[in-house]
Design a protein around this motif. Structure first.
Motif, PDB file in Angstrom:
ATOM      1  N   HIS A  26      52.004  42.231  39.733  1.00  0.00           N
ATOM      2  CA  HIS A  26      53.292  41.647  40.091  1.00  0.00           C
ATOM      3  C   HIS A  26      53.973  42.341  41.267  1.00  0.00           C
ATOM      4  O   HIS A  26      54.580  41.669  42.096  1.00  0.00           O
ATOM      5  CB  HIS A  26      54.231  41.644  38.887  1.00  0.00           C
ATOM      6  CG  HIS A  26      53.839  40.641  37.855  1.00  0.00           C
ATOM      7  ND1 HIS A  26      53.972  39.290  38.050  1.00  0.00           N
ATOM      8  CD2 HIS A  26      53.312  40.787  36.625  1.00  0.00           C
ATOM      9  CE1 HIS A  26      53.553  38.645  36.985  1.00  0.00           C
ATOM     10  NE2 HIS A  26      53.144  39.525  36.109  1.00  0.00           N
ATOM     11  N   VAL A  27      53.896  43.648  41.344  1.00  0.00           N
ATOM     12  CA  VAL A  27      54.625  44.364  42.397  1.00  0.00           C
ATOM     13  C   VAL A  27      53.942  44.229  43.755  1.00  0.00           C
ATOM     14  O   VAL A  27      54.597  44.015  44.774  1.00  0.00           O
ATOM     15  CB  VAL A  27      54.810  45.846  42.017  1.00  0.00           C
ATOM     16  CG1 VAL A  27      55.350  46.643  43.176  1.00  0.00           C
ATOM     17  CG2 VAL A  27      55.740  45.959  40.824  1.00  0.00           C
ATOM     18  N   PHE A  28      52.638  44.343  43.800  1.00  0.00           N
ATOM     19  CA  PHE A  28      51.926  44.335  45.068  1.00  0.00           C
ATOM     20  C   PHE A  28      51.328  42.973  45.419  1.00  0.00           C
ATOM     21  O   PHE A  28      50.633  42.857  46.421  1.00  0.00           O
ATOM     22  CB  PHE A  28      50.831  45.398  45.070  1.00  0.00           C
ATOM     23  CG  PHE A  28      51.394  46.784  44.984  1.00  0.00           C
ATOM     24  CD1 PHE A  28      52.122  47.312  46.032  1.00  0.00           C
ATOM     25  CD2 PHE A  28      51.212  47.536  43.851  1.00  0.00           C
ATOM     26  CE1 PHE A  28      52.649  48.578  45.963  1.00  0.00           C
ATOM     27  CE2 PHE A  28      51.738  48.808  43.765  1.00  0.00           C
ATOM     28  CZ  PHE A  28      52.462  49.335  44.818  1.00  0.00           C
ATOM     29  N   ASN A  29      51.575  41.972  44.598  1.00  0.00           N
ATOM     30  CA  ASN A  29      51.094  40.617  44.860  1.00  0.00           C
ATOM     31  C   ASN A  29      49.579  40.595  45.086  1.00  0.00           C
ATOM     32  O   ASN A  29      49.083  39.989  46.027  1.00  0.00           O
ATOM     33  CB  ASN A  29      51.842  40.010  46.049  1.00  0.00           C
ATOM     34  CG  ASN A  29      51.723  38.513  46.083  1.00  0.00           C
ATOM     35  OD1 ASN A  29      51.373  37.887  45.094  1.00  0.00           O
ATOM     36  ND2 ASN A  29      51.993  37.935  47.230  1.00  0.00           N
ATOM     37  N   LEU A  30      48.868  41.292  44.229  1.00  0.00           N
ATOM     38  CA  LEU A  30      47.411  41.343  44.310  1.00  0.00           C
ATOM     39  C   LEU A  30      46.801  40.203  43.519  1.00  0.00           C
ATOM     40  O   LEU A  30      47.429  39.634  42.622  1.00  0.00           O
ATOM     41  CB  LEU A  30      46.901  42.673  43.737  1.00  0.00           C
ATOM     42  CG  LEU A  30      47.363  43.942  44.439  1.00  0.00           C
ATOM     43  CD1 LEU A  30      46.930  45.153  43.635  1.00  0.00           C
ATOM     44  CD2 LEU A  30      46.817  44.010  45.841  1.00  0.00           C
ATOM     45  N   SER A  31      45.565  39.885  43.832  1.00  0.00           N
ATOM     46  CA  SER A  31      44.851  38.897  43.034  1.00  0.00           C
ATOM     47  C   SER A  31      44.352  39.579  41.760  1.00  0.00           C
ATOM     48  O   SER A  31      44.314  40.807  41.655  1.00  0.00           O
ATOM     49  CB  SER A  31      43.673  38.319  43.818  1.00  0.00           C
ATOM     50  OG  SER A  31      42.667  39.292  43.979  1.00  0.00           O
ATOM     51  N   LEU A  32      43.969  38.775  40.796  1.00  0.00           N
ATOM     52  CA  LEU A  32      43.465  39.326  39.535  1.00  0.00           C
ATOM     53  C   LEU A  32      42.189  40.128  39.766  1.00  0.00           C
ATOM     54  O   LEU A  32      41.967  41.162  39.136  1.00  0.00           O
ATOM     55  CB  LEU A  32      43.225  38.197  38.538  1.00  0.00           C
ATOM     56  CG  LEU A  32      44.477  37.412  38.129  1.00  0.00           C
ATOM     57  CD1 LEU A  32      44.088  36.173  37.339  1.00  0.00           C
ATOM     58  CD2 LEU A  32      45.411  38.285  37.337  1.00  0.00           C
ATOM     59  N   ARG A  33      41.363  39.664  40.673  1.00  0.00           N
ATOM     60  CA  ARG A  33      40.122  40.379  40.962  1.00  0.00           C
ATOM     61  C   ARG A  33      40.400  41.705  41.674  1.00  0.00           C
ATOM     62  O   ARG A  33      39.670  42.675  41.477  1.00  0.00           O
ATOM     63  CB  ARG A  33      39.185  39.502  41.775  1.00  0.00           C
ATOM     64  CG  ARG A  33      38.693  38.319  40.945  1.00  0.00           C
ATOM     65  CD  ARG A  33      37.680  37.495  41.694  1.00  0.00           C
ATOM     66  NE  ARG A  33      37.407  36.263  41.019  1.00  0.00           N
ATOM     67  CZ  ARG A  33      36.414  36.078  40.150  1.00  0.00           C
ATOM     68  NH1 ARG A  33      35.613  37.059  39.852  1.00  0.00           N
ATOM     69  NH2 ARG A  33      36.228  34.905  39.584  1.00  0.00           N
ATOM     70  N   ASP A  34      41.448  41.754  42.502  1.00  0.00           N
ATOM     71  CA  ASP A  34      41.822  43.017  43.134  1.00  0.00           C
ATOM     72  C   ASP A  34      42.272  44.039  42.097  1.00  0.00           C
ATOM     73  O   ASP A  34      41.924  45.218  42.179  1.00  0.00           O
ATOM     74  CB  ASP A  34      42.932  42.806  44.159  1.00  0.00           C
ATOM     75  CG  ASP A  34      42.458  42.072  45.394  1.00  0.00           C
ATOM     76  OD1 ASP A  34      41.230  42.064  45.642  1.00  0.00           O
ATOM     77  OD2 ASP A  34      43.312  41.511  46.108  1.00  0.00           O
TER      78      ASP A  34
END
Length: 161
Positions: A26-34
């Motif tokens: 949520h904080v870094f707007n990463l993908s689930l795979r990231d």
């Protein structure tokens, strides 16, 4: 008094790891795979689907905690209005910004009148326990209705632009 149940009960990983995965997403707007790869680098083998389930289950409580920690906006708010076209139809975008440049709220409405201005401020002040000290408008005609009679705690000023 009985303690509330642990929300991480019956999960394979401890709450700290689950919280860290949800925080990363949520904080870094990463993908689930990231998020899966970052956890794998730290020796935690978990699938992206598990991270998705954690975010779905614990994301709302995480967002509530972040909202509570958010700093209080400044006491000087700037109100402006922009004419935009959405699918060929002219709309009015109302925006409130505090003195530090933090956008407080945005609202797109089909009309531009005193009722629209009042509706925007009702929505803006809905969840707050305070009102701004100064409200600066850009000589908006619709803002003339927000005078000292409607909101006596405000000092409404007009900016020369």
């Amino acid at each position: 008094m009985k303690k509330p149940p642990d929300p991480h009960f019956r999960h394979r990983f401890p709450g700290g790891i689950i919280g860290h995965a949800v925080w990363l997403y949520h904080v870094f707007n990463l993908s689930l795979r990231d998020v899966e790869l970052i956890l794998a680098e730290r020796g935690i083998v978990v699938s992206y689907e598990t991270v998705r389930r954690w975010c779905k289950k614990f994301g709302a409580s995480f967002a509530d905690r972040m909202r509570r920690r958010r700093p209080r906006p400044g006491d000087k708010w700037h109100m402006d209005e922009v004419f935009i076209r959405i699918q060929g139809v002219q709309r009015y975008l109302w925006r409130a910004v505090d003195q530090d440049g933090v956008v407080l709220d945005i609202l797109v409405q089909p009309q531009r009148d005193a009722n629209a201005a009042k509706r925007f401020f009702k929505r803006l002040l809905k969840g707050l326990q305070y009102v701004p000290r100064v409200l600066v408008t850009d000589k908006l005609r619709a803002m003339a209705s927000l005078n000292a009679n409607c909101y006596p705690a405000w000092s409404i000023g007009k900016a020369d632009i």
